[in-house]
Design a protein around this motif. Structure first.
Motif, PDB file in Angstrom:
ATOM      1  N   MET A 169       0.854  -1.188   0.000  1.00  0.00           N
ATOM      2  CA  MET A 169       0.000   0.000   0.000  1.00  0.00           C
ATOM      3  C   MET A 169       0.887   1.234   0.000  1.00  0.00           C
ATOM      4  O   MET A 169       1.634   1.474   0.939  1.00  0.00           O
ATOM      5  CB  MET A 169      -0.915  -0.004   1.225  1.00  0.00           C
ATOM      6  CG  MET A 169      -1.839   1.191   1.321  1.00  0.00           C
ATOM      7  SD  MET A 169      -3.108   1.221   0.030  1.00  0.00           S
ATOM      8  CE  MET A 169      -4.101  -0.210   0.477  1.00  0.00           C
ATOM      9  N   LYS A 170       0.815   2.017  -1.076  1.00  0.00           N
ATOM     10  CA  LYS A 170       1.659   3.200  -1.213  1.00  0.00           C
ATOM     11  C   LYS A 170       0.820   4.463  -1.077  1.00  0.00           C
ATOM     12  O   LYS A 170      -0.230   4.596  -1.707  1.00  0.00           O
ATOM     13  CB  LYS A 170       2.390   3.214  -2.551  1.00  0.00           C
ATOM     14  CG  LYS A 170       3.246   4.475  -2.761  1.00  0.00           C
ATOM     15  CD  LYS A 170       3.830   4.542  -4.164  1.00  0.00           C
ATOM     16  CE  LYS A 170       4.973   3.568  -4.330  1.00  0.00           C
ATOM     17  NZ  LYS A 170       5.682   3.797  -5.618  1.00  0.00           N
ATOM     18  N   LYS A 179       5.766   7.473   8.649  1.00  0.00           N
ATOM     19  CA  LYS A 179       5.236   6.130   8.861  1.00  0.00           C
ATOM     20  C   LYS A 179       3.802   6.225   9.332  1.00  0.00           C
ATOM     21  O   LYS A 179       3.477   7.024  10.219  1.00  0.00           O
ATOM     22  CB  LYS A 179       6.085   5.369   9.890  1.00  0.00           C
ATOM     23  CG  LYS A 179       5.655   3.926  10.102  1.00  0.00           C
ATOM     24  CD  LYS A 179       6.559   3.219  11.094  1.00  0.00           C
ATOM     25  CE  LYS A 179       6.127   1.774  11.286  1.00  0.00           C
ATOM     26  NZ  LYS A 179       7.002   1.065  12.268  1.00  0.00           N
ATOM     27  N   ASP A 226       0.385   3.486  10.135  1.00  0.00           N
ATOM     28  CA  ASP A 226      -0.079   2.103  10.216  1.00  0.00           C
ATOM     29  C   ASP A 226      -0.954   1.771   9.011  1.00  0.00           C
ATOM     30  O   ASP A 226      -1.878   2.521   8.676  1.00  0.00           O
ATOM     31  CB  ASP A 226      -0.885   1.890  11.503  1.00  0.00           C
ATOM     32  CG  ASP A 226      -0.010   1.956  12.752  1.00  0.00           C
ATOM     33  OD1 ASP A 226       1.220   1.801  12.614  1.00  0.00           O
ATOM     34  OD2 ASP A 226      -0.569   2.162  13.849  1.00  0.00           O
ATOM     35  N   GLY A 227      -0.660   0.649   8.374  1.00  0.00           N
ATOM     36  CA  GLY A 227      -1.413   0.223   7.198  1.00  0.00           C
ATOM     37  C   GLY A 227      -0.827   0.701   5.889  1.00  0.00           C
ATOM     38  O   GLY A 227      -1.278   0.281   4.820  1.00  0.00           O
ATOM     39  N   ILE A 228       0.170   1.581   5.947  1.00  0.00           N
ATOM     40  CA  ILE A 228       0.828   2.098   4.745  1.00  0.00           C
ATOM     41  C   ILE A 228       2.245   1.523   4.680  1.00  0.00           C
ATOM     42  O   ILE A 228       3.009   1.627   5.649  1.00  0.00           O
ATOM     43  CB  ILE A 228       0.893   3.635   4.759  1.00  0.00           C
ATOM     44  CG1 ILE A 228      -0.512   4.228   4.822  1.00  0.00           C
ATOM     45  CG2 ILE A 228       1.649   4.154   3.544  1.00  0.00           C
ATOM     46  CD1 ILE A 228      -1.356   3.984   3.593  1.00  0.00           C
ATOM     47  N   ASP A 229       2.588   0.925   3.564  1.00  0.00           N
ATOM     48  CA  ASP A 229       3.919   0.319   3.418  1.00  0.00           C
ATOM     49  C   ASP A 229       4.967   1.320   2.959  1.00  0.00           C
ATOM     50  O   ASP A 229       6.137   1.199   3.328  1.00  0.00           O
ATOM     51  CB  ASP A 229       3.845  -0.841   2.409  1.00  0.00           C
ATOM     52  CG  ASP A 229       2.861  -1.915   2.849  1.00  0.00           C
ATOM     53  OD1 ASP A 229       2.963  -2.352   4.015  1.00  0.00           O
ATOM     54  OD2 ASP A 229       2.000  -2.307   2.048  1.00  0.00           O
ATOM     55  N   ALA A 230       4.562   2.273   2.143  1.00  0.00           N
ATOM     56  CA  ALA A 230       5.528   3.248   1.611  1.00  0.00           C
ATOM     57  C   ALA A 230       4.860   4.611   1.509  1.00  0.00           C
ATOM     58  O   ALA A 230       3.700   4.717   1.106  1.00  0.00           O
ATOM     59  CB  ALA A 230       6.039   2.805   0.242  1.00  0.00           C
ATOM     60  N   ASP A 265      -1.575   4.175  -4.217  1.00  0.00           N
ATOM     61  CA  ASP A 265      -2.851   3.563  -3.866  1.00  0.00           C
ATOM     62  C   ASP A 265      -3.758   4.577  -3.179  1.00  0.00           C
ATOM     63  O   ASP A 265      -4.976   4.484  -3.269  1.00  0.00           O
ATOM     64  CB  ASP A 265      -2.624   2.368  -2.942  1.00  0.00           C
ATOM     65  CG  ASP A 265      -1.833   1.264  -3.619  1.00  0.00           C
ATOM     66  OD1 ASP A 265      -2.334   0.690  -4.596  1.00  0.00           O
ATOM     67  OD2 ASP A 265      -0.692   0.998  -3.178  1.00  0.00           O
TER      68      ASP A 265
END
Length: 336
Positions: free
Chosen positions: A1-2, A26, A28-32, A84
């Protein structure tokens, strides 16, 4: 999830560093998380400052094209970068960077396609009384036109899912905020408002020179957007109103005619007949506009498919293309 955080800028070299420093790294729930700056024809070193602070993407307009164009360029670049979720925020530090987590949460949970940050206009200490009343009135009008519940319609702090960004096509030249909401409402996208915090801004807005000009431009934008997406209702309603006005002098003529004095009131019959014809013509224009709107929907559906094909090709080629259509030029910092 970007997540891509886009920041439209016009001569923001002085304020941009503080805004960038306040953005979350950062969630939570977001990778990048990547940052995108749109330099809308700045005459200072906004683009250079953005690169110095490690911004991942910089879109530059050769000349100033306005906030709506900057927003469009940012959306195109963010989609090309594989976003995303896209968050739009201002460069002047009005919005609190930590609240980005608040506005992306409903999208991560699958509850919304678009989330608008609600600044609490009625009680916001950073807004003057005139601005509060105007924004409250404008938000009520947008709610009625778009059939959505958004208490701060002109807030620029908003999160957009990838699918919603692909379906929204900003056409106004002034500001994207109301145009976007009217489109989204008529396209049955899910829109939520989330309370956010704001900081005091030390300079006037660069979007408009005066409040009357802002009111006029925003009114034109709302009327244009509503007419674009509701042409049948708008034109048939206007045509019906004109025809109704035309009936009044005709009835007046008939009353005098039945009383034996119609010869001196032929002008009422002429005016009424002209208004009836004009009303019928406007209603026919509504039918034609509705047919054009149906064609526009097919074009927009094709654009959504095109976006998905481009994303698939970019993924197959190992990365998103660093290009934005039109006059915009994109550069990209290599990721470390």
């Amino acid at each position: 999830m970007k997540l891509v955080i886009q920041i439209p800028c016009l001569n923001e070299a002085e304020d941009l560093p503080a805004t960038l420093a306040a953005l979350p790294r950062k969630i939570d729930g977001i990778d990048a998380i990547e940052i995108l700056v749109i330099d809308d024809g700045s005459t200072d070193n906004t683009a250079q400052v953005a690169r110095m602070w490690g911004v991942h993407h910089v879109v530059r307009h050769r000349t100033n094209r306005g906030l709506a164009a900057a927003f469009r360029s940012g959306i195109d670049a963010a989609l090309a970068a594989g976003a995303d979720i896209i968050v739009n925020t201002d460069a002047d530090g009005q919005y609190v960077g930590e609240d980005i987590a608040r506005i992306v949460a409903p999208i991560l949970d699958g509850r919304a396609d678009i989330v608008v940050g609600d600044r609490g206009v009625a009680d916001n200490a950073h807004f003057g009384p005139v601005k509060r009343r105007l924004q409250e009135l404008g938000s009520r009008v947008v709610q009625r036109l778009a059939n959505v519940q958004v208490s701060d319609a002109v807030s620029g702090f908003r999160a957009i899912s990838r699918e919603a960004a692909q379906r929204i096509n900003i056409t106004t030249e002034f500001s994207y905020t109301t145009d976007m909401l009217i489109q989204a409402g008529r396209k049955r996208l899910s829109i939520l408002s989330v309370p956010i915090r704001t900081n005091a801004t030390l300079r006037p807005s660069r979007l408009f020179k005066s409040i009357p000009r802002f009111i006029v431009n925003t009114g034109i934008t709302m009327a244009r957007a509503y007419t674009t997406y509701n042409p049948l209702r708008a034109f048939v309603g206007l045509g019906s109103a004109i025809a109704f006005v035309g009936v009044v002098p005709i009835v007046r003529f008939l009353i005098f005619f039945l009383q034996g004095g119609g010869d001196g009131h032929v002008q009422s019959l002429v005016i009424g007949g002209a208004l009836l014809v004009l009303g019928a013509m406007v209603a026919v224009m509504g039918l034609l506009a509705d047919l054009i709107a149906a064609n526009r929907k097919l074009i927009e559906a094709g654009l959504v498919r095109l976006h998905k094909i481009e994303a698939h090709l970019d993924a197959a080629n190992g990365g998103a293309a660093d290009a934005v259509p039109g006059e915009a030029r994109t550069t990209r910092r290599a990721e470390r």
